[in-house]
Design a protein around this motif. Structure first.
Motif, short mmCIF file in Angstrom:
data_model
loop_
_atom_site.label_atom_id
_atom_site.label_comp_id
_atom_site.label_asym_id
_atom_site.label_seq_id
_atom_site.Cartn_x
_atom_site.Cartn_y
_atom_site.Cartn_z
N SER A 120 -19.58 -36.95 6.33
CA SER A 120 -19.80 -35.58 6.78
C SER A 120 -21.24 -35.16 6.55
O SER A 120 -21.92 -35.67 5.66
N ARG B 226 -14.52 -34.44 23.88
CA ARG B 226 -15.01 -35.17 22.70
C ARG B 226 -16.17 -34.40 22.09
O ARG B 226 -17.10 -34.01 22.79
N SER C 261 -16.26 -33.34 14.76
CA SER C 261 -15.11 -32.68 14.14
C SER C 261 -15.49 -31.38 13.44
O SER C 261 -14.66 -30.48 13.31
N ASP D 219 -14.69 -27.92 14.75
CA ASP D 219 -13.35 -27.34 14.60
C ASP D 219 -13.25 -26.39 13.42
O ASP D 219 -12.18 -26.22 12.85
N GLU E 231 -4.46 -35.45 20.16
CA GLU E 231 -5.47 -34.85 19.28
C GLU E 231 -5.71 -35.80 18.12
O GLU E 231 -4.79 -36.11 17.36
N GLU E 232 -6.94 -36.31 18.01
CA GLU E 232 -7.26 -37.24 16.95
C GLU E 232 -8.71 -37.09 16.52
O GLU E 232 -9.54 -36.60 17.29
N ALA E 233 -8.98 -37.50 15.31
CA ALA E 233 -10.35 -37.47 14.76
C ALA E 233 -10.65 -38.82 14.17
O ALA E 233 -9.89 -39.35 13.36
N GLU E 234 -11.76 -39.42 14.61
CA GLU E 234 -12.15 -40.73 14.12
C GLU E 234 -13.66 -40.77 13.95
O GLU E 234 -14.42 -40.43 14.87
N VAL F 193 -15.58 -37.66 14.91
CA VAL F 193 -15.53 -37.19 16.30
C VAL F 193 -14.09 -36.83 16.66
O VAL F 193 -13.17 -37.63 16.47
N THR F 194 -13.90 -35.61 17.15
CA THR F 194 -12.58 -35.15 17.57
C THR F 194 -12.38 -35.39 19.06
O THR F 194 -13.30 -35.16 19.86
N THR F 195 -11.17 -35.86 19.42
CA THR F 195 -10.79 -36.03 20.82
C THR F 195 -9.54 -35.21 21.08
O THR F 195 -8.56 -35.31 20.32
N LYS F 196 -9.57 -34.40 22.13
CA LYS F 196 -8.41 -33.63 22.55
C LYS F 196 -8.19 -33.84 24.05
O LYS F 196 -9.16 -33.78 24.83
#
Length: 623
Positions: free
Chosen positions: A170, A474, A477, A480, A508-511, A514-517
């Motif tokens: 982070s 994309r 994160s 958010d 909805e995922e974070a890897e 990076v967040t993807t929705k």
């Protein structure tokens, strides 16, 4: 009788004098204004300079020129050689026919010619030479791109984000860690200036310069590539590798690292970014597999089309119409330079060749009067105004390459302390970051992909069509943050027949930070079948879907297409069709008063980042 004859002679003399005075005055008024453009005209950068200048020149001449005078350009090739630049500058000084000079492209040529311009009182504007010494102690030289000091500062600030994404840590954690950096800089004015400025600023960002290499143009490129690459291999954790250079030969180091499978984050300077792909032409792997060497490499730039706002998009459209291609950064910067020059000439008033020294002095005074935001000139690269040294006050952007396409990084920083009230307000709502003595406002970049697009029926009678598709967002994160507005909703589909609300995301995922929705969208959309957008008689039938964030403005949030240039829709059922779709972003500008009295009789507007889906049906079923 004699009195009558004398009176007649006096009247004739007076009439002839008035005639010749008015003719002379008319000729003076119709004299063209000459602007010299000097750079490496035989190279790609020189051609881009020329294209940007001519595009603006054609536009201003159609509007009547400068107070009725046509603008004419004198193009000269200095071959990026200081001696050649000096000779050309001496020629302008002797002939006294040039009101102002645009250029030179390179910092070394600009500095050499600048001595002559200062000595002879000739105003000059460069839109490419970023070394501070070009304008230092020279009140006749101005610069419409930021300098090396600012480039170094922005590069350092962006390294926090680059290292954060690379390590999957982070940003708050990165702030308290040492960021390892290795730097290669060229042994010339540009490279040395950039390195020294970066070295000064590094400690303020907790950056540790582990190793540095000076690239010497006089030495063997092969030997230097081998030595630098070997020493980089020996470093277990090199961190970020920074190429503070304009030396194209340094690409040999980058390609060697990529060939060896190294994935260390690399950032290149603005000058190297300009020539990057041109110098990659001999490397076949880059063209056989687009992005083999360039993918993921970050770069600093004073202009990115997708971040350039309304004026940038208008410029790109005009440029594409004239030259049948997208504008390069150099063309945009010199388009702005001539724009600033013309505005200064209009305000100063041009008297003609006989008064050229006075005209030059007045032009310089007006250029110097653009000393704050209120007095600045709005260009395609941003607002242009000069500090006391003659340098523009504007920021660099950070981009990265993906499949040879330049795309902006997730966060764009703007360092400013001009308005303390805005800074305090921004800090409280999280839009402004304060790092030691640097104040940085940020713009959020969100990538949008359109997937599984299905074109339903087209109803010509009702001027509408149906479509269903998915939107994949994309973004970092940390966007958010629950205390801030969502970057994915609420959206306004401006041509939807009924409001479209994004329901719960399908995915909805974070890897790695990076967040993807992913959201499902279905609706019916209005189109004008009588407009240029849709023509049954033309070769292309076009349908459009537009959306923008309902509350967040362009300065805070920009949507960027993550799709490739075009995507195929292959639907063959009875009420569906085969089609092609394209995605792109532009600006939606809404006139409003916001209920504020001072805006009632103004042209006050709110600008939003608008995302567009252009659909070209191949065989649509039309009712």
């Amino acid at each position: 009788m004699k009195k009558k004859i004398i009176l007649l002679i006096v009247c004739v003399i007076f009439g002839v004098s008035v005639y010749f005075f008015t003719q002379s005055s008319s000729m003076s008024t119709n004299e063209p204004v000459y602007i010299a453009v000097v750079g490496p005209m035989g190279r790609a950068n020189g051609k881009a300079m020329r294209q940007g200048v001519i595009l603006y020149g054609d536009q201003i001449n159609k509007q009547g020129g400068i107070n009725g005078r046509k603008v004419k350009f004198i193009f000269r090739d200095d071959q990026n050689k200081p001696k050649q630049a000096e000779q050309i500058a001496q020629e302008f000084a002797k002939k006294n026919n040039v009101h102002l000079v645009l250029g030179h492209y390179d910092s070394a040529t600009s500095a050499s010619a600048g001595i002559i311009y200062k000595r002879n009182g000739i105003p000059a504007i460069t839109a490419s030479a970023s070394v501070e010494s070009v304008i230092r102690d020279n009140e006749w030289y101005f610069r419409t791109i930021p300098g090396n000091t600012l480039e170094s500062k922005l590069t350092a600030s962006y390294m926090l984000n680059i290292f954060s994404f690379y390590k999957g840590i982070s940003l708050s954690e990165i702030m308290y860690k040492k960021i390892p950096v290795n730097i290669i800089f060229s042994k010339d004015k540009y490279g040395i200036s950039l390195f020294k400025n970066f070295e000064k600023i590094a400690k303020r960002f907790n950056i540790e310069i582990k190793k540095k290499w000076e690239w010497d143009h006089e030495k063997s490129s092969t030997e230097q590539i081998e030595r630098i690459t070997k020493e980089l291999y020996a470093i277990d954790n090199p961190g970020v590798i920074f190429f503070a250079t304009g030396a194209a030969e340094c690409l040999g180091v980058i390609t060697a690292l990529k060939d060896a499978g190294r994935t260390d984050p690399i950032i290149v300077s603005a000058n190297l970014a300009i020539i990057f792909f041109d110098k990659l032409k001999p490397y076949s792997k880059e063209w056989e597999i687009p992005g083999y060497y360039s993918d993921g490499i970050y770069f600093i730039t004073p202009f990115m089309l997708s971040l350039s706002g309304v004026k940038g998009f208008e410029f790109a459209q005009q440029f594409s119409e004239k030259y049948k291609k997208e504008p390069e950064m150099v063309a945009a910067c010199y388009y702005d330079a001539v724009h600033v020059a013309v505005q200064a000439m209009k305000k100063s008033g041009i008297h003609g060749k006989k008064h050229i020294r006075e005209d030059r002095r007045n032009i310089r005074k007006v250029l110097a009067s653009f000393y704050n935001e209120k007095r600045g000139i709005q260009g395609v690269t941003g607002l242009i105004w000069f500090d006391t040294t003659g340098s523009v006050k504007r920021e660099y952007a950070l981009g990265r390459w993906l499949k040879q396409t330049p795309i902006p990084f997730f966060v764009q920083y703007d360092q400013s302390n001009e308005n303390i009230h805005d800074i305090l307000k921004g800090y409280l709502n999280g839009d402004v970051k304060i790092f030691k003595d640097l104040v940085m406002t940020s713009t959020q970049i969100v990538y949008v992909n359109v997937e599984d697009f299905t074109l339903l029926d087209i109803d010509k009678k009702k001027s509408e069509f149906g479509a269903t598709f998915r939107l994949r967002f994309r973004y970092p994160s940390f966007f958010d943050d629950p205390s801030k507005a969502s970057v994915t909703s609420p959206l306004e589909f401006t041509n939807a027949l009924t409001p479209i609300v994004l329901e719960k995301p399908l995915l909805e995922e974070a890897e790695k930070g990076v967040t993807t929705k992913v959201f499902q969208v279905q609706g019916r959309f209005k189109t004008d079948f009588d407009s240029d957008e849709f023509s049954l008689l033309g070769r292309e039938r076009k349908l459009f879907i537009h959306f923008h964030h309902f509350t967040q403005l362009y300065d805070n949030l920009i949507y960027i297409s993550g799709n490739s240039a075009s995507s195929e829709i292959d639907q063959t059922s009875d009420n569906r069709s085969t089609a092609q779709f394209f995605c792109y972003s532009d600006i939606l500008s809404k006139k409003t008063t916001l209920g504020i009295q001072k805006n009632f009789n103004s042209n006050f507007r709110l600008n939003y980042s608008r995302f567009n889906i252009k659909v070209i049906p191949v065989a649509p079923r039309i009712r």
